[in-house]
Design a protein around this motif. Structure first.
Motif, PDB file in Angstrom:
ATOM      1  N   LEU A   1      42.307  17.625 -62.753  1.00 25.45           N
ATOM      2  CA  LEU A   1      41.129  18.242 -63.354  1.00 25.45           C
ATOM      3  C   LEU A   1      41.262  18.298 -64.866  1.00 25.45           C
ATOM      4  CD1 LEU A   1      38.425  19.586 -62.779  1.00 25.45           C
ATOM      5  CD2 LEU A   1      39.616  21.778 -62.594  1.00 25.45           C
ATOM      6  N   LYS A   2      42.452  18.632 -65.337  1.00 24.23           N
ATOM      7  CA  LYS A   2      42.673  18.704 -66.775  1.00 24.23           C
ATOM      8  C   LYS A   2      42.562  17.312 -67.405  1.00 24.23           C
ATOM      9  CE  LYS A   2      45.897  21.314 -68.180  1.00 24.23           C
ATOM     10  NZ  LYS A   2      47.264  21.875 -68.389  1.00 24.23           N
TER      11      LYS A   2
ATOM     12  N   ARG B   1      31.463  22.344 -65.565  1.00 21.78           N
ATOM     13  CA  ARG B   1      31.561  23.688 -66.135  1.00 21.78           C
ATOM     14  C   ARG B   1      32.630  23.784 -67.213  1.00 21.78           C
ATOM     15  NH1 ARG B   1      30.808  24.831 -60.837  1.00 21.78           N
ATOM     16  NH2 ARG B   1      33.018  25.200 -60.481  1.00 21.78           N
ATOM     17  N   ARG B   2      33.643  22.918 -67.167  1.00 21.99           N
ATOM     18  CA  ARG B   2      34.710  22.982 -68.149  1.00 21.99           C
ATOM     19  C   ARG B   2      34.412  22.184 -69.425  1.00 21.99           C
ATOM     20  NH1 ARG B   2      37.015  24.302 -63.428  1.00 21.99           N
ATOM     21  NH2 ARG B   2      38.947  25.516 -63.431  1.00 21.99           N
TER      22      ARG B   2
ATOM     23  N   ARG C   1      27.468  23.581 -57.405  1.00 23.65           N
ATOM     24  CA  ARG C   1      28.672  22.750 -57.225  1.00 23.65           C
ATOM     25  C   ARG C   1      28.448  21.642 -56.195  1.00 23.65           C
ATOM     26  NH1 ARG C   1      33.939  26.777 -57.393  1.00 23.65           N
ATOM     27  NH2 ARG C   1      33.185  28.167 -59.010  1.00 23.65           N
TER      28      ARG C   1
ATOM     29  N   ASP D   1      45.167  25.069 -63.038  1.00 28.01           N
ATOM     30  CA  ASP D   1      44.852  24.797 -61.649  1.00 28.01           C
ATOM     31  C   ASP D   1      46.120  24.421 -60.897  1.00 28.01           C
ATOM     32  OD1 ASP D   1      41.690  24.588 -61.341  1.00 28.01           O
ATOM     33  OD2 ASP D   1      42.258  23.808 -63.303  1.00 28.01           O
TER      34      ASP D   1
ATOM     35  N   ARG E   1      33.916  17.187 -56.819  1.00 32.91           N
ATOM     36  CA  ARG E   1      34.201  18.317 -57.705  1.00 32.91           C
ATOM     37  C   ARG E   1      33.640  18.082 -59.105  1.00 32.91           C
ATOM     38  NH1 ARG E   1      40.195  20.535 -57.355  1.00 32.91           N
ATOM     39  NH2 ARG E   1      39.165  22.092 -58.676  1.00 32.91           N
ATOM     40  N   GLU E   2      32.588  17.288 -59.180  1.00 32.22           N
ATOM     41  CA  GLU E   2      31.961  17.034 -60.477  1.00 32.22           C
ATOM     42  C   GLU E   2      31.469  18.327 -61.116  1.00 32.22           C
ATOM     43  OE1 GLU E   2      31.531  13.339 -57.954  1.00 32.22           O
ATOM     44  OE2 GLU E   2      31.131  15.479 -57.663  1.00 32.22           O
ATOM     45  N   GLY E   3      31.020  19.260 -60.293  1.00 33.01           N
ATOM     46  CA  GLY E   3      30.543  20.545 -60.814  1.00 33.01           C
ATOM     47  C   GLY E   3      31.643  21.322 -61.517  1.00 33.01           C
ATOM     48  N   ASP E   4      32.857  21.272 -60.975  1.00 27.95           N
ATOM     49  CA  ASP E   4      33.987  21.955 -61.618  1.00 27.95           C
ATOM     50  C   ASP E   4      34.283  21.349 -62.983  1.00 27.95           C
ATOM     51  OD1 ASP E   4      34.310  23.621 -59.453  1.00 27.95           O
ATOM     52  OD2 ASP E   4      35.760  22.310 -58.459  1.00 27.95           O
ATOM     53  N   ILE E   5      34.221  20.021 -63.041  1.00 30.06           N
ATOM     54  CA  ILE E   5      34.458  19.340 -64.315  1.00 30.06           C
ATOM     55  C   ILE E   5      33.344  19.678 -65.299  1.00 30.06           C
ATOM     56  CG2 ILE E   5      34.785  17.095 -65.426  1.00 30.06           C
ATOM     57  CD1 ILE E   5      35.734  16.002 -62.738  1.00 30.06           C
TER      58      ILE E   5
ATOM     59  N   GLY F   1      26.257  22.290 -61.892  1.00 30.48           N
ATOM     60  CA  GLY F   1      27.057  23.362 -62.465  1.00 30.48           C
ATOM     61  C   GLY F   1      27.006  24.669 -61.711  1.00 30.48           C
TER      62      GLY F   1
END
Length: 553
Positions: free
Chosen positions: A153-154, A523-524, A35, A285, A517-521, A32
């Motif tokens: 991502l969404k 955090r959401r 990233r 995004d 991009r697991e970190g981006d997911i 998180g």
């Protein structure tokens, strides 16, 4: 022989817990905060867990490595064995074009993205969770959402958030059945108790999905459909788990909730939002060129002639086949015959005892070749080949493509399960759990956190129940709390750790083409996970008091 030590740091459970939590802290900070890619973060966290096991807990290095090897093996079989075969079946439907037919049938129900998120991610995802579990619904529904026009991502965020309420009864109630075995409690009673907790969660999950997709406006315009879906799912899950069959709870609930949404949409079609929706209240995004090309390909042929009834039947055939295979394999006589192929053995060279000197069950490895859902999914895949007219060569190429698609997810899952087994074998997880169990009567408020922690680390509510189920019973007896309530709460709290577990993040990222991009997911979804967890803690606390103790069977 290694005997676990609960308080290796200054003979203090509190200080020892701080050290024991280091591997988890490193894992989530790298995901998180830094990233870092999930597989890299998992390998580093595994190295930290090994270092803590050897240098703080005094575990022999060879025993620590053997425990990690057993965890990696368990990560592949049965967990990845289920995911790989389930995604293979899905990939065959993509190759033959039947997935597009299935997508169009969902799109015909409603062109409103918010309704599609509820129907696909929550209801259809719950059905897949009921049949396969272990990350499969996240992979399948996120790709389906992308095909309908969602940004990758969404789609991943929506799929992960939706994969909560059904988890405790996933894979034909494997988590609940496992919980019964490790605690000695009746699995039907435990299932009934879980069925008096997760249905309350189910009421709120569709509302959150709508909020994620379109913010406050989405909540204002489509809350009737969201509430109806969640209420229908919750009531069906409660009724089935308490009065019909624990393994069938999610199957019935998913079908009932989907039928309720479809019926409502037929009577009242919500307004379709003209502007792009947002993720978790943040800015939308920008779609990547690859995503734009994917959407264009998915939309090609949309204006062609309507799909024939035969094509629609074939599109739904794989899921009907999966249901049929799983139901047949649950028949007692058939299950007994299949179970004859099961082999159980002690992991070679691994010798562990608990702090009290009792041998640990974790050194025993089970190869349930035919009763595992992964093998049954493979059989369903072979039948799907015949139903869709897929040749052997084409199916084999689809299997190879599946392995390539999931290669980093496979490494992540095996690394995370190795980390979990090292922490469990050395005593790090028991240190954390025992420290929390010392809270006395307040443990009822903390009990869901243990389940959440176990699932966040292992990615599996089943593994979390294996890890902390017996500890929940011990803590309940010491604090004069209901053993059934505390054991069930471990499973109910565990479902909320599913969306932040590295293995599920890796599966979601791989499915939507966002490797790295697991970190981006993360955090959401982490705030939703913690918010739901806080609600479950309050519910558990109230059910342990005179306010809601009437809910405990």
């Amino acid at each position: 022989m290694y005997q676990q030590v609960l308080d290796p740091v200054a003979d203090s459970l509190g200080w020892s817990s701080l050290v024991a939590a280091l591997p988890l802290a490193v894992l989530f900070v790298l995901l998180g905060g830094v990233r870092m890619r999930a597989w890299q973060a998992s390998l580093i966290a595994l190295a930290v867990a090994l270092a803590v096991a050897v240098w703080t807990y005094g575990m022999p290095a060879d025993q620590a490595l053997l425990a990690g090897a057993e965890g990696a093996a368990f990560g592949f079989f049965p967990i990845l064995w289920i995911v790989i075969n389930a995604i293979w079946v899905y990939n065959m439907t993509v190759e033959t074009g039947h997935f597009d037919v299935l997508r169009r049938t969902f799109a015909q129900v409603s062109d409103d993205r918010r309704i599609q998120a509820i129907l696909i991610a929550f209801s259809f995802g719950a059905l897949i969770e009921a049949l396969a579990g272990f990350g499969t619904p996240v992979a399948v529904t996120s790709v389906m959402l992308i095909a309908l026009g969602f940004e990758p991502l969404k789609a991943a965020v929506v799929a992960l958030t939706a994969n909560t309420a059904p988890v405790a009864f996933g894979a034909m109630a494997t988590p609940v059945l496992t919980l019964g075995k490790v605690t000695g409690q009746d699995s039907d009673t435990l299932g009934a108790m879980v069925g008096r907790q997760t249905p309350i969660l189910a009421v709120f999950v569709p509302l959150v999905l709508v909020l994620i997709v379109d913010g406050r406006r989405g909540l204002r315009e489509t809350w009737p459909a969201a509430v109806l879906c969640g209420a229908a799912f919750g009531l069906a899950q409660y009724g089935t788990s308490n009065f019909v069959s624990v393994p069938l709870a999610d199957v019935v609930a998913s079908l009932v909730s989907a039928a309720a949404v479809v019926a409502l949409v037929r009577l009242r079609r919500p307004h379709t939002p003209p502007r792009p929706a947002v993720v978790a209240g943040g800015a939308a995004d920008e779609p990547t060129p690859e995503f734009a090309a994917r959407v264009e390909r998915a939309g090609s042929g949309a204006e062609s002639a309507p799909d024939s009834r035969a094509d629609v039947v074939r599109a739904y055939a794989p899921y009907a086949i999966i249901i049929a295979v799983f139901v047949v394999c649950q028949i007692d006589g058939v299950k007994d015959q299949l179970d004859r192929a099961t082999r159980t053995f002690g992991w070679p060279g691994l010798h562990l005892t608990s702090a009290s000197g009792k041998p640990l069950a974790s050194v025993t490895f089970t190869l349930n070749y035919l009763t595992t859902p992964g093998t049954q999914m493979l059989v369903a895949g072979l039948l799907t080949m015949a139903a869709l007219g897929v040749g052997f060569g084409r199916a084999l190429r689809a299997y190879g493509a599946t392995l390539n698609q999931l290669k980093w997810a496979i490494l992540t899952v095996m690394a995370v399960l190795a980390l979990a087994f090292v922490m469990n074998a050395s005593g790090q997880t028991i240190t954390l759990g025992t420290w929390m169990a010392g809270a006395g009567g307040a443990f009822a408020l903390l009990s869901p956190i243990l389940g959440w922690l176990g699932t966040a680390v292992t990615g599996s509510d089943t593994s979390s129940n294996s890890l902390f189920g017996a500890l929940q019973i011990t803590a309940a007896e010491k604090a004069d709390l209901s053993p059934v309530l505390m054991a069930a709460t471990n499973s109910s709290g565990g479902v909320l750790g599913k969306m932040v577990s590295p293995q599920n993040l890796a599966i979601a990222a791989a499915a939507v083409g966002l490797d790295g991009r697991e970190g981006d997911i993360f955090r959401r979804v982490v705030l939703w996970s913690l918010l739901f967890l806080a609600g479950m803690c309050v519910l558990s606390g109230l059910q342990s008091t005179g306010v809601l103790d009437w809910m405990v069977p």
